[in-house]
Design a protein around this motif. Structure first.
Motif, PDB file in Angstrom:
ATOM      1  N   ARG A  32       0.817  -1.220   0.000  1.00  0.00           N
ATOM      2  CA  ARG A  32       0.000   0.000   0.000  1.00  0.00           C
ATOM      3  C   ARG A  32       0.845   1.261   0.000  1.00  0.00           C
ATOM      4  O   ARG A  32       0.348   2.342  -0.362  1.00  0.00           O
ATOM      5  CB  ARG A  32      -0.941  -0.026   1.210  1.00  0.00           C
ATOM      6  CG  ARG A  32      -2.068  -1.038   1.063  1.00  0.00           C
ATOM      7  CD  ARG A  32      -2.764  -1.314   2.373  1.00  0.00           C
ATOM      8  NE  ARG A  32      -3.810  -2.332   2.207  1.00  0.00           N
ATOM      9  CZ  ARG A  32      -4.306  -3.056   3.203  1.00  0.00           C
ATOM     10  NH1 ARG A  32      -3.836  -2.892   4.448  1.00  0.00           N
ATOM     11  NH2 ARG A  32      -5.245  -3.961   2.968  1.00  0.00           N
ATOM     12  N   ARG A  33       2.097   1.129   0.392  1.00  0.00           N
ATOM     13  CA  ARG A  33       3.018   2.272   0.372  1.00  0.00           C
ATOM     14  C   ARG A  33       3.906   2.270  -0.864  1.00  0.00           C
ATOM     15  O   ARG A  33       4.866   3.037  -0.933  1.00  0.00           O
ATOM     16  CB  ARG A  33       3.851   2.274   1.653  1.00  0.00           C
ATOM     17  CG  ARG A  33       3.040   2.667   2.882  1.00  0.00           C
ATOM     18  CD  ARG A  33       3.735   2.285   4.181  1.00  0.00           C
ATOM     19  NE  ARG A  33       2.998   2.775   5.338  1.00  0.00           N
ATOM     20  CZ  ARG A  33       1.920   2.169   5.843  1.00  0.00           C
ATOM     21  NH1 ARG A  33       1.450   1.057   5.279  1.00  0.00           N
ATOM     22  NH2 ARG A  33       1.307   2.670   6.902  1.00  0.00           N
ATOM     23  N   GLY A  34       3.609   1.373  -1.820  1.00  0.00           N
ATOM     24  CA  GLY A  34       4.268   1.429  -3.104  1.00  0.00           C
ATOM     25  C   GLY A  34       5.433   0.491  -3.316  1.00  0.00           C
ATOM     26  O   GLY A  34       6.124   0.580  -4.340  1.00  0.00           O
ATOM     27  N   ALA A  35       5.692  -0.433  -2.378  1.00  0.00           N
ATOM     28  CA  ALA A  35       6.841  -1.333  -2.509  1.00  0.00           C
ATOM     29  C   ALA A  35       6.590  -2.413  -3.552  1.00  0.00           C
ATOM     30  O   ALA A  35       5.446  -2.711  -3.923  1.00  0.00           O
ATOM     31  CB  ALA A  35       7.157  -1.974  -1.158  1.00  0.00           C
ATOM     32  N   ARG A  36       7.683  -2.992  -4.026  1.00  0.00           N
ATOM     33  CA  ARG A  36       7.653  -4.178  -4.890  1.00  0.00           C
ATOM     34  C   ARG A  36       8.113  -5.354  -4.036  1.00  0.00           C
ATOM     35  O   ARG A  36       9.167  -5.289  -3.395  1.00  0.00           O
ATOM     36  CB  ARG A  36       8.587  -3.996  -6.086  1.00  0.00           C
ATOM     37  CG  ARG A  36       8.238  -2.833  -6.959  1.00  0.00           C
ATOM     38  CD  ARG A  36       9.367  -2.523  -7.927  1.00  0.00           C
ATOM     39  NE  ARG A  36       9.670  -3.677  -8.785  1.00  0.00           N
ATOM     40  CZ  ARG A  36      10.784  -3.754  -9.523  1.00  0.00           C
ATOM     41  NH1 ARG A  36      11.694  -2.808  -9.473  1.00  0.00           N
ATOM     42  NH2 ARG A  36      10.973  -4.808 -10.289  1.00  0.00           N
ATOM     43  N   LEU A  37       7.354  -6.437  -4.024  1.00  0.00           N
ATOM     44  CA  LEU A  37       7.565  -7.497  -3.053  1.00  0.00           C
ATOM     45  C   LEU A  37       7.872  -8.840  -3.695  1.00  0.00           C
ATOM     46  O   LEU A  37       7.312  -9.196  -4.729  1.00  0.00           O
ATOM     47  CB  LEU A  37       6.317  -7.667  -2.179  1.00  0.00           C
ATOM     48  CG  LEU A  37       5.771  -6.427  -1.481  1.00  0.00           C
ATOM     49  CD1 LEU A  37       4.494  -6.781  -0.734  1.00  0.00           C
ATOM     50  CD2 LEU A  37       6.806  -5.842  -0.530  1.00  0.00           C
ATOM     51  N   VAL A  38       8.749  -9.585  -3.025  1.00  0.00           N
ATOM     52  CA  VAL A  38       8.852 -11.029  -3.204  1.00  0.00           C
ATOM     53  C   VAL A  38       8.510 -11.646  -1.857  1.00  0.00           C
ATOM     54  O   VAL A  38       9.115 -11.297  -0.834  1.00  0.00           O
ATOM     55  CB  VAL A  38      10.255 -11.474  -3.658  1.00  0.00           C
ATOM     56  CG1 VAL A  38      10.379 -12.998  -3.584  1.00  0.00           C
ATOM     57  CG2 VAL A  38      10.535 -11.002  -5.080  1.00  0.00           C
ATOM     58  N   LEU A  39       7.527 -12.520  -1.841  1.00  0.00           N
ATOM     59  CA  LEU A  39       7.111 -13.212  -0.624  1.00  0.00           C
ATOM     60  C   LEU A  39       7.335 -14.701  -0.814  1.00  0.00           C
ATOM     61  O   LEU A  39       7.227 -15.220  -1.920  1.00  0.00           O
ATOM     62  CB  LEU A  39       5.625 -12.981  -0.336  1.00  0.00           C
ATOM     63  CG  LEU A  39       5.066 -11.570  -0.435  1.00  0.00           C
ATOM     64  CD1 LEU A  39       3.571 -11.600  -0.147  1.00  0.00           C
ATOM     65  CD2 LEU A  39       5.781 -10.649   0.520  1.00  0.00           C
ATOM     66  N   CYS A  40       7.611 -15.390   0.286  1.00  0.00           N
ATOM     67  CA  CYS A  40       7.683 -16.844   0.191  1.00  0.00           C
ATOM     68  C   CYS A  40       6.782 -17.479   1.234  1.00  0.00           C
ATOM     69  O   CYS A  40       6.467 -16.883   2.264  1.00  0.00           O
ATOM     70  CB  CYS A  40       9.125 -17.345   0.337  1.00  0.00           C
ATOM     71  SG  CYS A  40       9.807 -17.241   1.996  1.00  0.00           S
ATOM     72  N   TYR A  41       6.342 -18.688   0.925  1.00  0.00           N
ATOM     73  CA  TYR A  41       5.502 -19.465   1.817  1.00  0.00           C
ATOM     74  C   TYR A  41       5.992 -20.905   1.777  1.00  0.00           C
ATOM     75  O   TYR A  41       6.776 -21.290   0.902  1.00  0.00           O
ATOM     76  CB  TYR A  41       4.026 -19.377   1.398  1.00  0.00           C
ATOM     77  CG  TYR A  41       3.738 -20.063   0.086  1.00  0.00           C
ATOM     78  CD1 TYR A  41       3.226 -21.352   0.039  1.00  0.00           C
ATOM     79  CD2 TYR A  41       4.001 -19.426  -1.130  1.00  0.00           C
ATOM     80  CE1 TYR A  41       2.978 -22.001  -1.162  1.00  0.00           C
ATOM     81  CE2 TYR A  41       3.750 -20.057  -2.333  1.00  0.00           C
ATOM     82  CZ  TYR A  41       3.248 -21.334  -2.346  1.00  0.00           C
ATOM     83  OH  TYR A  41       3.016 -21.965  -3.539  1.00  0.00           O
ATOM     84  N   ALA A  42       5.488 -21.732   2.706  1.00  0.00           N
ATOM     85  CA  ALA A  42       6.009 -23.093   2.819  1.00  0.00           C
ATOM     86  C   ALA A  42       5.074 -24.152   2.254  1.00  0.00           C
ATOM     87  O   ALA A  42       5.525 -25.074   1.575  1.00  0.00           O
ATOM     88  CB  ALA A  42       6.321 -23.417   4.286  1.00  0.00           C
ATOM     89  N   HIS A  43       3.759 -24.071   2.516  1.00  0.00           N
ATOM     90  CA  HIS A  43       2.898 -25.214   2.248  1.00  0.00           C
ATOM     91  C   HIS A  43       1.606 -24.919   1.482  1.00  0.00           C
ATOM     92  O   HIS A  43       1.313 -25.570   0.493  1.00  0.00           O
ATOM     93  CB  HIS A  43       2.538 -25.911   3.565  1.00  0.00           C
ATOM     94  CG  HIS A  43       3.724 -26.362   4.355  1.00  0.00           C
ATOM     95  ND1 HIS A  43       4.614 -27.306   3.893  1.00  0.00           N
ATOM     96  CD2 HIS A  43       4.175 -25.972   5.579  1.00  0.00           C
ATOM     97  CE1 HIS A  43       5.567 -27.488   4.803  1.00  0.00           C
ATOM     98  NE2 HIS A  43       5.320 -26.697   5.820  1.00  0.00           N
TER      99      HIS A  43
END
Length: 249
Positions: A32-43
């Motif tokens: 919401r503040r304009g960042a570009r994201l890489v997220l990871c999850y496990a399952h």
């Protein structure tokens, strides 16, 4: 023209465990503040896909949600490669992956000890080490610790040991990378109620509330606000610090 206070426009941020709880709230706050994201999850791939769609509408971007085992060196290298290839580097790393555990020390198995330390400490080590070369000057590394680890908690020696060790990791890494302008800090949340963890049973919850200055339990958004502060420019002279987000317990 400078960015408005609190803006993360264009910032490239990696968040581990980014699809649930504190990680989810942090991802939404950064997007919401304009960042570009890489997220990871496990399952849970289905839940991750749903959150990826929600994140697209939150702003910032483009974002990427990937499956990765951050307790495994090969998995972390793959994750870092995605950050390099798709973002061209990183301006912040949020080591949020973690797990709670309850067992009396005399009954704790080595397997249970390893499980908790792998997720609460080794993952932060592996991700931090693998992404240091991707960090821009002035970047921020944020570790999610726990206020309980600094006080001690019965039947949680492995959890307390791992989260306490994050403080040592934070202070040491801050000195190692400070000459590059990189900041490293740790957040110590109190009891946080999430969609997957409703917190302690009512009698215990009521007792904790009475011990807390603000007379309530925490939410993921409370911690996300602290992460946004540490990722942004407002904390540009804050490094090697413990930020308590526990309501004054």
């Amino acid at each position: 023209m400078s960015e408005p206070a609190g803006s993360l426009a264009g910032r490239r941020v990696l968040i581990t465990g980014g699809t649930r709880g504190i990680g989810r709230a942090t991802a939404l706050a950064c997007a919401r503040r304009g960042a570009r994201l890489v997220l990871c999850y496990a399952h849970d791939e289905a839940a991750a896909d749903l959150f990826a769609a929600e994140l697209k509408d939150a702003g910032g971007g483009p974002h990427r949600v990937v499956r990765a085992d951050v307790t495994d060196q090969a998995g972390v290298r793959h994750l870092a490669g995605i950050c390099r290839d798709e973002l061209g580097g990183l301006d912040a790393v949020v080591n949020n992956v973690g797990v709670d555990g309850r067992a009396a020390l005399e009954e704790m198995t080595p397997q249970e000890w390893d499980r908790v330390l792998d997720l609460d400490l080794t993952a932060a080590f592996l991700v931090s080490r693998e992404t240091l070369g991707l960090l821009s000057p002035g970047a921020s590394v944020v570790h999610i610790g726990a206020s309980a680890a600094l006080r001690g908690r019965p039947h949680s020696a492995h959890y307390a040991a791992a989260k306490s060790a994050l403080v040592g990791l934070t202070r040491t890494l801050a000195r190692e990378v400070g000459d590059r302008g990189i900041r490293v800090n740790v957040i110590a949340p109190g009891v946080i109620v999430t969609e997957t963890d409703p917190g302690p049973p009512p009698p215990v919850a009521d007792l904790i509330k009475q011990m807390t200055a603000l007379r309530r339990l925490g939410t993921p958004a409370d911690v996300a606000g602290a992460v946004v502060y540490l990722v942004g420019d407002e904390s540009r002279y804050v490094s090697g610090s413990i930020l308590h987000v526990d309501g004054g317990i």
